[in-house]
Scaffold this active site. Structure first.
Site: not given
Length: 305
Positions: A54-55, A83, A104, A132
Protein backbone atom coordinates in the site's frame (compact mmCIF):
# COMPACT_ATOMS: atom_id res chain seq x y z
CA UNK A 1 5.02 25.87 5.52
CA UNK A 2 5.36 22.58 3.65
CA UNK A 3 7.63 23.43 0.72
CA UNK A 4 10.83 21.34 0.64
CA UNK A 5 10.24 19.88 4.11
CA UNK A 6 11.49 16.44 5.04
CA UNK A 7 8.92 14.06 6.50
CA UNK A 8 10.86 11.94 8.97
CA UNK A 9 8.74 11.92 12.13
CA UNK A 10 5.14 12.75 13.02
CA UNK A 11 6.52 14.87 15.84
CA UNK A 12 7.68 17.47 13.32
CA UNK A 13 4.16 18.51 12.28
CA UNK A 14 1.63 20.56 14.21
CA UNK A 15 -2.13 20.83 13.97
CA UNK A 16 -2.05 23.58 11.36
CA UNK A 17 0.29 21.52 9.16
CA UNK A 18 -2.06 18.55 9.36
CA UNK A 19 -5.21 20.55 8.68
CA UNK A 20 -3.57 22.16 5.63
CA UNK A 21 -2.66 18.68 4.43
CA UNK A 22 -6.21 17.41 4.98
CA UNK A 23 -7.77 20.26 3.03
CA UNK A 24 -5.35 19.73 0.16
CA UNK A 25 -6.00 15.97 0.18
CA UNK A 26 -9.74 16.57 0.00
CA UNK A 27 -9.14 18.72 -3.07
CA UNK A 28 -6.93 16.03 -4.59
CA UNK A 29 -9.65 13.39 -4.24
CA UNK A 30 -11.20 14.62 -7.50
CA UNK A 31 -7.98 13.70 -9.33
CA UNK A 32 -7.29 10.37 -7.58
CA UNK A 33 -8.65 8.40 -10.55
CA UNK A 34 -7.41 10.67 -13.34
CA UNK A 35 -4.25 12.59 -14.22
CA UNK A 36 -3.25 16.21 -13.93
CA UNK A 37 -0.02 17.92 -14.90
CA UNK A 38 0.72 19.69 -11.61
CA UNK A 39 4.14 18.00 -11.35
CA UNK A 40 5.01 17.47 -15.01
CA UNK A 41 8.76 17.06 -15.36
CA UNK A 42 9.30 16.20 -11.69
CA UNK A 43 10.79 12.85 -10.61
CA UNK A 44 10.24 10.94 -7.37
CA UNK A 45 12.72 8.24 -6.34
CA UNK A 46 11.51 5.32 -4.22
CA UNK A 47 14.01 3.28 -2.21
CA UNK A 48 12.16 0.45 -0.50
CA UNK A 49 14.53 -1.86 1.33
CA UNK A 50 11.56 -3.59 3.02
CA UNK A 51 8.45 -5.18 1.48
CA UNK A 52 5.48 -2.88 0.95
CA UNK A 53 2.25 -2.91 -1.00
CA UNK A 54 0.00 0.00 0.00
CA UNK A 55 2.66 2.55 0.93
CA UNK A 56 4.78 2.02 -2.16
CA UNK A 57 1.94 1.71 -4.65
CA UNK A 58 0.01 4.67 -3.24
CA UNK A 59 3.11 6.88 -3.43
CA UNK A 60 3.81 5.78 -7.00
CA UNK A 61 0.17 6.20 -8.03
CA UNK A 62 0.04 9.61 -6.37
CA UNK A 63 3.10 10.87 -8.23
CA UNK A 64 1.82 9.58 -11.57
CA UNK A 65 -1.66 11.07 -11.00
CA UNK A 66 0.10 14.41 -10.44
CA UNK A 67 1.86 14.11 -13.81
CA UNK A 68 5.30 13.21 -12.45
CA UNK A 69 7.59 10.25 -12.98
CA UNK A 70 8.88 7.52 -10.65
CA UNK A 71 12.27 5.78 -10.50
CA UNK A 72 13.74 3.53 -7.87
CA UNK A 73 13.86 0.01 -6.54
CA UNK A 74 11.93 -2.41 -4.34
CA UNK A 75 14.36 -4.59 -2.46
CA UNK A 76 18.15 -4.48 -2.52
CA UNK A 77 18.38 -7.31 -5.07
CA UNK A 78 19.95 -6.17 -8.32
CA UNK A 79 21.24 -2.89 -6.87
CA UNK A 80 24.69 -1.75 -5.78
CA UNK A 81 23.63 -2.35 -2.18
CA UNK A 82 24.39 -6.00 -2.87
CA UNK A 83 27.94 -4.94 -3.72
CA UNK A 84 28.35 -3.24 -0.37
CA UNK A 85 27.28 0.32 -1.21
CA UNK A 86 26.38 2.30 1.91
CA UNK A 87 22.94 3.76 2.52
CA UNK A 88 24.40 7.27 2.41
CA UNK A 89 25.92 6.68 -1.04
CA UNK A 90 22.68 5.15 -2.34
CA UNK A 91 20.78 8.21 -1.14
CA UNK A 92 23.29 10.56 -2.80
CA UNK A 93 22.78 8.72 -6.08
CA UNK A 94 18.99 8.94 -5.85
CA UNK A 95 19.26 12.58 -4.84
CA UNK A 96 21.09 13.34 -8.09
CA UNK A 97 18.37 11.64 -10.15
CA UNK A 98 15.22 13.01 -8.53
CA UNK A 99 13.37 15.89 -6.87
CA UNK A 100 12.06 13.85 -3.91
CA UNK A 101 13.06 10.59 -2.22
CA UNK A 102 10.70 8.18 -0.44
CA UNK A 103 12.55 5.60 1.64
CA UNK A 104 11.53 2.52 3.63
CA UNK A 105 14.13 0.65 5.65
CA UNK A 106 14.26 -2.04 8.33
CA UNK A 107 16.61 0.02 10.51
CA UNK A 108 15.45 2.82 12.75
CA UNK A 109 17.04 6.13 11.87
CA UNK A 110 17.54 5.32 8.18
CA UNK A 111 15.17 8.06 7.03
CA UNK A 112 16.82 10.62 9.30
CA UNK A 113 20.21 9.71 7.86
CA UNK A 114 18.83 9.99 4.34
CA UNK A 115 17.41 13.44 5.10
CA UNK A 116 20.79 14.58 6.45
CA UNK A 117 22.59 13.37 3.32
CA UNK A 118 20.16 14.45 0.60
CA UNK A 119 19.76 17.99 -0.68
CA UNK A 120 16.23 17.28 -1.89
CA UNK A 121 13.33 16.45 0.47
CA UNK A 122 13.12 12.95 1.97
CA UNK A 123 9.89 11.24 3.01
CA UNK A 124 9.95 8.37 5.49
CA UNK A 125 7.87 5.47 4.18
CA UNK A 126 8.54 3.51 7.40
CA UNK A 127 11.77 2.78 9.26
CA UNK A 128 12.30 0.02 11.76
CA UNK A 129 9.65 -0.14 14.47
CA UNK A 130 9.79 3.58 15.20
CA UNK A 131 8.24 5.81 12.53
CA UNK A 132 5.69 5.77 9.76
CA UNK A 133 4.56 9.40 9.64
CA UNK A 134 2.64 9.35 6.35
CA UNK A 135 0.56 6.40 7.59
CA UNK A 136 -0.35 8.44 10.68
CA UNK A 137 -1.33 11.34 8.42
CA UNK A 138 -3.51 8.96 6.42
CA UNK A 139 -5.07 7.51 9.57
CA UNK A 140 -6.03 10.95 10.85
CA UNK A 141 -7.26 12.03 7.43
CA UNK A 142 -9.54 8.99 7.28
CA UNK A 143 -10.99 9.87 10.70
CA UNK A 144 -11.40 13.52 9.65
CA UNK A 145 -13.19 12.51 6.44
CA UNK A 146 -15.39 10.02 8.28
CA UNK A 147 -16.53 12.29 11.13
CA UNK A 148 -15.74 15.76 9.84
CA UNK A 149 -13.63 16.40 12.94
CA UNK A 150 -11.17 14.70 15.30
CA UNK A 151 -11.51 16.63 18.58
CA UNK A 152 -13.69 14.95 21.19
CA UNK A 153 -13.42 11.41 19.85
CA UNK A 154 -12.59 8.31 21.90
CA UNK A 155 -10.00 6.31 19.97
CA UNK A 156 -9.02 2.74 20.82
CA UNK A 157 -5.72 1.29 19.59
CA UNK A 158 -5.48 -2.48 19.90
CA UNK A 159 -2.88 -5.16 19.15
CA UNK A 160 0.91 -5.09 19.08
CA UNK A 161 1.51 -1.54 20.31
CA UNK A 162 5.21 -2.09 20.99
CA UNK A 163 6.45 -3.11 17.56
CA UNK A 164 3.97 -1.30 15.30
CA UNK A 165 5.60 1.83 13.91
CA UNK A 166 2.17 2.94 12.73
CA UNK A 167 1.07 3.12 16.38
CA UNK A 168 4.07 5.22 17.43
CA UNK A 169 3.44 7.76 14.70
CA UNK A 170 -0.34 7.79 15.19
CA UNK A 171 -0.04 8.48 18.92
CA UNK A 172 2.48 11.24 18.29
CA UNK A 173 0.23 12.88 15.69
CA UNK A 174 -2.84 12.59 17.94
CA UNK A 175 -1.15 14.86 20.48
CA UNK A 176 -2.25 17.74 18.23
CA UNK A 177 -5.93 17.03 18.97
CA UNK A 178 -8.25 16.89 21.97
CA UNK A 179 -9.01 13.16 22.08
CA UNK A 180 -8.83 10.31 24.54
CA UNK A 181 -6.88 7.21 23.57
CA UNK A 182 -7.49 3.72 24.96
CA UNK A 183 -4.33 1.60 24.59
CA UNK A 184 -5.37 -2.06 24.49
CA UNK A 185 -2.76 -4.81 24.49
CA UNK A 186 -1.08 -7.46 26.60
CA UNK A 187 1.18 -5.71 29.09
CA UNK A 188 4.18 -7.11 27.22
CA UNK A 189 3.09 -5.27 24.04
CA UNK A 190 2.33 -1.84 25.47
CA UNK A 191 3.79 1.13 23.54
CA UNK A 192 7.47 1.83 23.94
CA UNK A 193 8.54 3.92 26.90
CA UNK A 194 9.77 6.80 24.75
CA UNK A 195 6.41 6.99 22.97
CA UNK A 196 4.45 6.98 26.23
CA UNK A 197 6.76 9.61 27.70
CA UNK A 198 6.22 11.82 24.65
CA UNK A 199 2.42 11.64 24.58
CA UNK A 200 2.33 12.18 28.35
CA UNK A 201 4.53 15.28 28.03
CA UNK A 202 2.17 16.59 25.34
CA UNK A 203 -0.91 16.06 27.49
CA UNK A 204 -2.60 13.39 25.38
CA UNK A 205 -5.25 11.70 27.55
CA UNK A 206 -4.68 7.97 27.52
CA UNK A 207 -5.32 4.82 29.53
CA UNK A 208 -4.02 1.24 29.41
CA UNK A 209 -6.23 -1.85 29.12
CA UNK A 210 -5.79 -5.56 28.50
CA UNK A 211 -9.45 -6.20 27.62
CA UNK A 212 -11.06 -4.76 24.49
CA UNK A 213 -14.55 -5.76 25.59
CA UNK A 214 -14.42 -3.59 28.70
CA UNK A 215 -13.92 -0.36 26.71
CA UNK A 216 -15.44 -1.14 23.29
CA UNK A 217 -18.80 0.53 23.97
CA UNK A 218 -17.00 3.83 24.69
CA UNK A 219 -15.11 4.00 21.38
CA UNK A 220 -15.80 6.08 18.28
CA UNK A 221 -12.75 4.74 16.44
CA UNK A 222 -11.00 1.38 16.81
CA UNK A 223 -7.53 1.23 15.27
CA UNK A 224 -6.39 -2.38 14.91
CA UNK A 225 -2.84 -3.56 14.27
CA UNK A 226 -1.64 -7.10 13.79
CA UNK A 227 0.78 -8.98 16.01
CA UNK A 228 3.94 -8.49 13.95
CA UNK A 229 5.67 -11.84 13.71
CA UNK A 230 8.63 -10.37 11.82
CA UNK A 231 9.46 -8.03 14.74
CA UNK A 232 9.86 -10.87 17.29
CA UNK A 233 13.32 -12.29 17.85
CA UNK A 234 11.89 -15.25 19.77
CA UNK A 235 9.21 -17.32 17.92
CA UNK A 236 7.89 -18.57 21.26
CA UNK A 237 7.17 -15.01 22.37
CA UNK A 238 5.19 -14.47 19.17
CA UNK A 239 3.15 -17.63 19.69
CA UNK A 240 2.40 -16.53 23.26
CA UNK A 241 0.60 -13.37 22.14
CA UNK A 242 -0.64 -14.43 18.72
CA UNK A 243 -4.40 -14.09 18.41
CA UNK A 244 -4.74 -12.07 21.61
CA UNK A 245 -7.44 -9.91 20.04
CA UNK A 246 -9.82 -10.74 17.23
CA UNK A 247 -12.64 -8.44 16.10
CA UNK A 248 -15.79 -10.44 15.41
CA UNK A 249 -19.40 -9.69 14.50
CA UNK A 250 -20.56 -10.88 17.87
CA UNK A 251 -18.20 -8.50 19.65
CA UNK A 252 -19.47 -5.52 17.64
CA UNK A 253 -22.99 -5.93 19.04
CA UNK A 254 -21.75 -3.86 21.99
CA UNK A 255 -20.21 -1.11 19.87
CA UNK A 256 -21.54 2.32 18.98
CA UNK A 257 -23.46 2.36 15.70
CA UNK A 258 -21.00 4.84 14.22
CA UNK A 259 -17.85 3.00 15.37
CA UNK A 260 -15.21 3.22 12.61
CA UNK A 261 -12.69 0.37 12.45
CA UNK A 262 -9.34 1.24 10.89
CA UNK A 263 -6.35 -0.97 10.12
CA UNK A 264 -3.09 -0.01 8.34
CA UNK A 265 -3.08 -3.45 6.68
CA UNK A 266 -2.05 -6.11 5.93
CA UNK A 267 -4.24 -8.07 8.34
CA UNK A 268 -3.81 -11.69 9.30
CA UNK A 269 -6.63 -12.93 11.51
CA UNK A 270 -7.21 -9.99 13.85
CA UNK A 271 -10.39 -8.88 12.02
CA UNK A 272 -12.94 -11.52 10.98
CA UNK A 273 -13.65 -11.21 7.25
CA UNK A 274 -17.35 -11.08 8.06
CA UNK A 275 -16.74 -7.63 9.55
CA UNK A 276 -15.84 -6.35 6.07
CA UNK A 277 -19.51 -6.10 5.09
CA UNK A 278 -20.53 -4.03 8.12
CA UNK A 279 -20.74 -0.20 8.23
CA UNK A 280 -17.95 -0.30 10.83
CA UNK A 281 -15.32 -1.46 8.32
CA UNK A 282 -13.41 1.59 7.07
CA UNK A 283 -10.00 0.03 6.44
CA UNK A 284 -10.38 -0.39 2.69
CA UNK A 285 -11.60 3.19 2.39
CA UNK A 286 -8.59 4.13 4.50
CA UNK A 287 -6.26 2.40 2.04
CA UNK A 288 -7.93 4.07 -0.95
CA UNK A 289 -7.54 7.51 0.64
CA UNK A 290 -3.79 6.88 0.66
CA UNK A 291 -3.62 8.11 -2.94
CA UNK A 292 -5.14 11.61 -2.50
CA UNK A 293 -3.43 12.02 0.88
CA UNK A 294 -0.02 11.28 -0.63
CA UNK A 295 -0.85 13.35 -3.71
CA UNK A 296 -1.41 16.27 -1.34
CA UNK A 297 1.79 15.52 0.56
CA UNK A 298 3.97 15.34 -2.56
CA UNK A 299 2.36 18.45 -4.04
CA UNK A 300 2.82 20.51 -0.87
CA UNK A 301 6.46 19.47 -0.52
CA UNK A 302 7.36 20.24 -4.12
CA UNK A 303 4.98 23.12 -4.94
CA UNK A 304 3.46 24.35 -1.69
CA UNK A 305 3.93 27.62 0.17
Amino acid sequence: MWRRRDVVSARDFDRRDLEDLFETAKYMEKYAKSRVEFLKGRVMAVAFFEPSTRTRLSFETAMKRLGGEVVGFWGAEGTSVEKGETLADTVRMLDAYSDLIVIRHRYEGAAKLAAEVAENPVVNGGDGASNHPTQAMLDLYTIWREFGYIDGLNIGVVGDLRHARTVNSLLEALTNFNVKVFLISPEYLRPRTETVDYIRSRGLRHSFHTSLEEVLRELDVLYVVRIQKERFLDPLEYERVRGSYRISLDMLKNAKRHLAILHPLPRVDEIDHKVDSTPHAKYFKQAALGVPLRMALIYLILMGP
